[in-house]
Design an enzyme around this catalytic site. Structure first.
Site, PDB file in Angstrom:
ATOM      1  N   PRO A 126      -1.286  -4.159   8.671  1.00 44.72           N
ATOM      2  CA  PRO A 126      -0.827  -4.282  10.274  1.00 44.72           C
ATOM      3  C   PRO A 126       0.557  -3.518  10.459  1.00 44.72           C
ATOM      4  CG  PRO A 126      -0.221  -6.353   9.195  1.00 44.72           C
ATOM      5  CD  PRO A 126      -1.297  -5.426   7.978  1.00 44.72           C
ATOM      6  N   CYS A 127       0.512  -2.144  10.632  1.00 42.18           N
ATOM      7  CA  CYS A 127       1.622  -1.523  10.966  1.00 42.18           C
ATOM      8  C   CYS A 127       2.042  -1.782  12.344  1.00 42.18           C
ATOM      9  CB  CYS A 127       1.354   0.057  10.689  1.00 42.18           C
ATOM     10  SG  CYS A 127       0.048   0.725  11.323  1.00 42.18           S
ATOM     11  N   HIS A 128       1.341  -2.314  13.133  1.00 42.59           N
ATOM     12  CA  HIS A 128       1.822  -2.535  14.606  1.00 42.59           C
ATOM     13  C   HIS A 128       2.761  -3.643  14.531  1.00 42.59           C
ATOM     14  CE1 HIS A 128      -1.889  -5.065  13.742  1.00 42.59           C
ATOM     15  NE2 HIS A 128      -1.539  -5.963  14.507  1.00 42.59           N
TER      16      HIS A 128
END
Length: 160
Positions: A126-128
């Site tokens: 989850p780089c968001h």
């Protein structure tokens, strides 16, 4: 041997890539740093049943943590950043600086941002969930609008 498939999502089509049956890529349409399609291998849905099932559950709000086997190819520093991303709880965020400090290098926030932008398995890794120090939304390979929508979705504040 690589295979790929495309699956629909509330955020547009997602291209899933597997190497020897293990997920090694999830790319959004128009994503920055998206590899050339020629590197995705043959079209084949076979290795993606579990990934599709977990993504469907995630988008339905029923899954908070993915349990897929992943093959993340990158430098040791990049893999360290990506590992840290998987530890950010659903609906929460961390700053680039916080991640750099967790990695034992508080001055490496820019390097963390670069590694974050090269994450090959978006959403699942989850780089968001990484934001600027002041809480602002900063760069996202899938676009800031998608980043905002993903964060709103996870926080339960989505308007769609």
């Amino acid at each position: 041997m690589k295979q790929h498939t495309v699956t629909d999502s509330p955020y547009g089509p997602l291209t899933l890539v597997a190497e020897d049956g293990v997920l090694c890529g999830l790319y959004m349409a128009g994503q920055r740093h998206r590899p050339s399609e020629e590197t995705f291998g043959d079209p084949d849905d076979t290795p993606f049943a579990e990934a599709r099932e977990q993504l469907s559950a995630y988008f339905a709000g029923a899954l908070k943590e993915f349990t897929l086997e992943l093959r993340l190819s990158g430098t040791p520093f990049q893999r360290g950043v990506w590992d840290r991303l998987t530890r950010i709880p659903y609906g929460e965020t961390r700053s680039y600086g916080e991640l750099a400090t967790e990695l034992g290098n508080p001055g490496a926030s820019r390097a963390v941002g670069l590694a974050n932008g090269r994450n090959p398995i978006g959403i699942i890794v989850p780089c968001h969930r990484v934001i600027g120090a002041a809480g602002d939304l900063t760069g996202y390979g899938g676009g800031l609008d998608r980043k905002r929508r993903l964060l709103d979705f996870e926080r339960g504040t989505a308007l769609f």
